[in-house]
Design an enzyme around this catalytic site. Structure first.
Site, PDB file in Angstrom:
ATOM      1  N   LYS A   1      33.034  61.281  33.849  1.00 20.09           N
ATOM      2  CA  LYS A   1      32.444  60.195  32.606  1.00 20.09           C
ATOM      3  C   LYS A   1      31.218  59.458  32.984  1.00 20.09           C
ATOM      4  O   LYS A   1      31.120  58.991  34.037  1.00 20.09           O
ATOM      5  CB  LYS A   1      33.682  59.359  32.353  1.00 20.09           C
ATOM      6  CG  LYS A   1      33.599  58.586  31.251  1.00 20.09           C
ATOM      7  CD  LYS A   1      34.998  57.686  30.948  1.00 20.09           C
ATOM      8  CE  LYS A   1      35.050  56.776  29.800  1.00 20.09           C
ATOM      9  NZ  LYS A   1      36.141  55.927  29.411  1.00 20.09           N
TER      10      LYS A   1
ATOM     11  N   SER B   1      38.287  56.721  25.145  1.00 18.95           N
ATOM     12  CA  SER B   1      37.097  56.862  24.958  1.00 18.95           C
ATOM     13  C   SER B   1      36.493  58.009  26.099  1.00 18.95           C
ATOM     14  O   SER B   1      35.348  58.300  26.078  1.00 18.95           O
ATOM     15  CB  SER B   1      36.427  55.596  25.546  1.00 18.95           C
ATOM     16  OG  SER B   1      36.722  55.315  26.833  1.00 18.95           O
TER      17      SER B   1
ATOM     18  N   SER C   1      42.191  55.044  27.544  1.00 19.13           N
ATOM     19  CA  SER C   1      41.125  56.036  27.482  1.00 19.13           C
ATOM     20  C   SER C   1      41.477  57.165  28.466  1.00 19.13           C
ATOM     21  O   SER C   1      40.368  58.336  28.221  1.00 19.13           O
ATOM     22  CB  SER C   1      39.875  55.068  27.860  1.00 19.13           C
ATOM     23  OG  SER C   1      39.365  54.596  26.770  1.00 19.13           O
TER      24      SER C   1
HETATM   25  N1  GLN Z   1      40.895  52.380  22.781  1.00 19.60           N
HETATM   26  C1  GLN Z   1      40.681  51.481  23.560  1.00 19.60           C
HETATM   27  C2  GLN Z   1      39.725  50.648  23.206  1.00 19.60           C
HETATM   28  O1  GLN Z   1      38.884  50.875  22.515  1.00 19.60           O
HETATM   29  C3  GLN Z   1      40.805  51.555  24.925  1.00 19.60           C
HETATM   30  C4  GLN Z   1      39.396  51.990  25.727  1.00 19.60           C
HETATM   31  C5  GLN Z   1      39.546  52.140  27.172  1.00 19.60           C
HETATM   32  O2  GLN Z   1      40.625  52.470  27.500  1.00 19.60           O
HETATM   33  N2  GLN Z   1      38.411  52.404  27.782  1.00 19.60           N
HETATM   34  O3  GLN Z   1      39.405  49.480  23.768  1.00 19.60           O
END
Ligand code: GLN
Length: 498
Positions: A80, A155, A179
């Site tokens: 990532k 994400s 994510s």
């Molecule tokens: N969808 C969650 C957020 O927007 C999780 C994001 C993540 O785990 N980086 O905060």
């Protein structure tokens, strides 16, 4: 000729070790597959052929010299784009860091490399990891390999999509509120968020420091286990104060029977807002799969789960606000020129560098931490944290693992969820684990009866029981027959291996 994507990471490492193919041949096949597939999936922000071939040659040279090879010898991996890898940019999919060159390599990435993995590039993500669809990337969208008109989740959407499209067998993602597990679910791959502290975050751009954890995506549970072996090798990382020693072999007990083990489930959870019938069906199939293997199903409850999303969207933004304060146009990232004061430079750099969701989170965080407001929200959220932690501790007195959905629904269309608070509900089944720190894994369970898109189950374990968590995941995978599945429109495209 075999297509490279029919091989698991375990098979690639074994084939490189016994000379069936060289690491260089595998790297070329992976690069080839990426070239053939990338225009449809767009999982990568940067592909690094030279870096990959340089690492592959090192693995081949080590083999030629008779050295012992690591558990990921010659396995192409991608990470990532919030993880530093020397020789690449680390952009967090943000204009703020568009030209930021990694000054060094993150421990988690280095450990894959130390195990012989070959880095082929950096994957797309929601900007600074805020989101559940990868749509907030400042650069481009990533398409779900099962239906390119749909999101891959987020994400870490690029990392999930790259694996589902057969571009690489293993990628790394980060999980602050879901994510890794949510995109894994939407793309039909395995995604593990290990226990907080199991994997070093040194060199990973921070979002919520009390929540962030790094973990692998793979098409088989065994490959996720292999990646974990590499990630924990070397023990605690002194460069991340939250890192702990977890000296376990994740592969060794993978196929242990689950007979007699207790699988907890929460009947009330099935009523959660937005949970679709096909995800409910997948849960029923998961239960049946465990029962068929002699596990016992026990009803449990997590009474404060309802408050998890609210607590997460207080703690997460508060921590993000402090972490992202460093991007002020002085030392890191985009810098607005020709400003007359430092304050102006900071304001304009941030206004240009951050996209709307990143701004929303930081404004929310600033507000939540302001005097008078702090007690009402941040303090209350920390109390909820204690309550949910207690819920899990009690639940694990009655069961060895908890079964729940990872995502309330299958992959949605681009633009379908435009209200941020609706998007936040994507995390309803995942955030509580970041709040308490325990590990969780999303396991593919085939395709939903209605949408024809991947569905999954999430398994949750007590803290630092991630090895056993993978044993349960393997049991589900075995029963569901979802081993090493590449999305059909991508399978076999490019990447032939002699
Ligand atoms: N969808 C969650 C957020 O927007 C999780 C994001 C993540 O785990 N980086 O905060």
């Amino acid at each position: 000729m075999t297509s490279f994507d029919t091989l698991t990471a375990a098979q690639i490492a074994a084939g490189v070790a016994d000379g069936t193919f060289s690491a260089t041949e595998v790297a070329r096949a992976a690069l080839d597959a990426i070239q053939a597939r990338e225009s449809s999936v767009q999982a990568f922000l940067q592909v690094t052929p030279e870096l990959a071939l340089e690492h592959a040659r090192k693995v081949d040279a080590a083999r030629a010299a008779g050295e012992k090879l690591g558990c990921l010898a010659g396995v192409p991996v991608a990470v990532k784009d919030n993880m530093n890898l020397a020789g690449t940019r680390t952009t967090c999919a943000s204009l703020m860091l568009e030209n930021y060159e990694s000054p060094y390599t993150a421990t988690c990435v280095q450990r894959l490399v130390d195990a012989g993995a070959v880095p082929v590039g950096k994957t797309n993500m929601d900007e600074f990891a805020f989101g559940s669809s990868t749509e907030s990337s400042a650069f481009h969208r990533t398409n779900n390999p099962w239906d390119t008109e749909r999101v891959p989740g987020g994400s870490s959407g690029g990392s999930a999509a790259a694996v589902a499209a057969g571009e690489v067998p293993i990628t790394l993602g980060s999980d602050t509120g879901g994510s890794i597990r949510q995109p894994a679910s939407l793309c039909g791959v395995v995604g593990l968020k290990p226990t907080y502290g199991a994997v070093s975050r040194y060199g990973v751009v921070a979002f919520g420091s009390s929540l962030d954890q790094v973990g692998p995506f793979a098409r088989t549970v065994e490959d996720a286990a292999l990646a974990m072996n590499a990630l924990v090798a070397g023990g605690r990382d002194p460069l991340d104060s939250t890192s702990q020693d977890c000296p376990v072999d994740f592969v060794e007990h993978l196929n242990d029977p689950v007979e007699g083990m207790r699988v907890g489930y929460i009947p009330g959870l099935m009523e959660a807002e937005g949970l679709t019938p096909e995800v409910r069906e997948a849960m029923a199939r998961a239960k049946a799969a465990f029962e068929a293997q002699g596990a016992e199903l026990v009803e449990i409850e997590l009474p404060h789960m309802d408050a998890a999303i609210a607590a997460y969207y207080v703690i997460g933004p508060a921590e993000a606000f402090s972490n992202l304060a460093r991007f002020d146009g002085v030392r890191y990232g985009y810098q607005e020129k020709d400003c007359s004061t430092l304050a102006e430079q900071s304001a304009l750099s941030r206004a240009h560098g951050f996209g709307s969701e990143a701004k929303r989170r930081q404004m929310l965080g600033a507000y939540l931490l302001s005097s008078g407001v702090y007690d009402q929200y941040y303090f209350a959220a920390q109390q909820v944290r204690t309550l949910i932690t207690r819920d899990y501790t009690r639940a694990f007195e009655r069961c060895d693992v908890i079964l729940m959905p990872a995502s309330p629904r299958t992959a949605f269309r681009f633009g379908e969820i435009s209200d941020p608070t609706q998007m936040y509900l994507s995390d309803v089944f995942t955030v509580s684990l970041n709040i308490v720190g325990n590990g969780g894994v999303s396991v593919p369970l085939g395709l939903g009866s209605e949408s024809g898109l991947p569905v999954s189950a999430q398994l949750v374990g007590p803290a630092f029981s991630d090895r056993r968590l993978l044993t349960f995941a393997r049991a589900l995978e075995r029963e569901a027959g979802t081993v090493n599945v590449v999305a059909p429109d991508f399978a076999g495209k490019g990447g032939e291996l002699a």
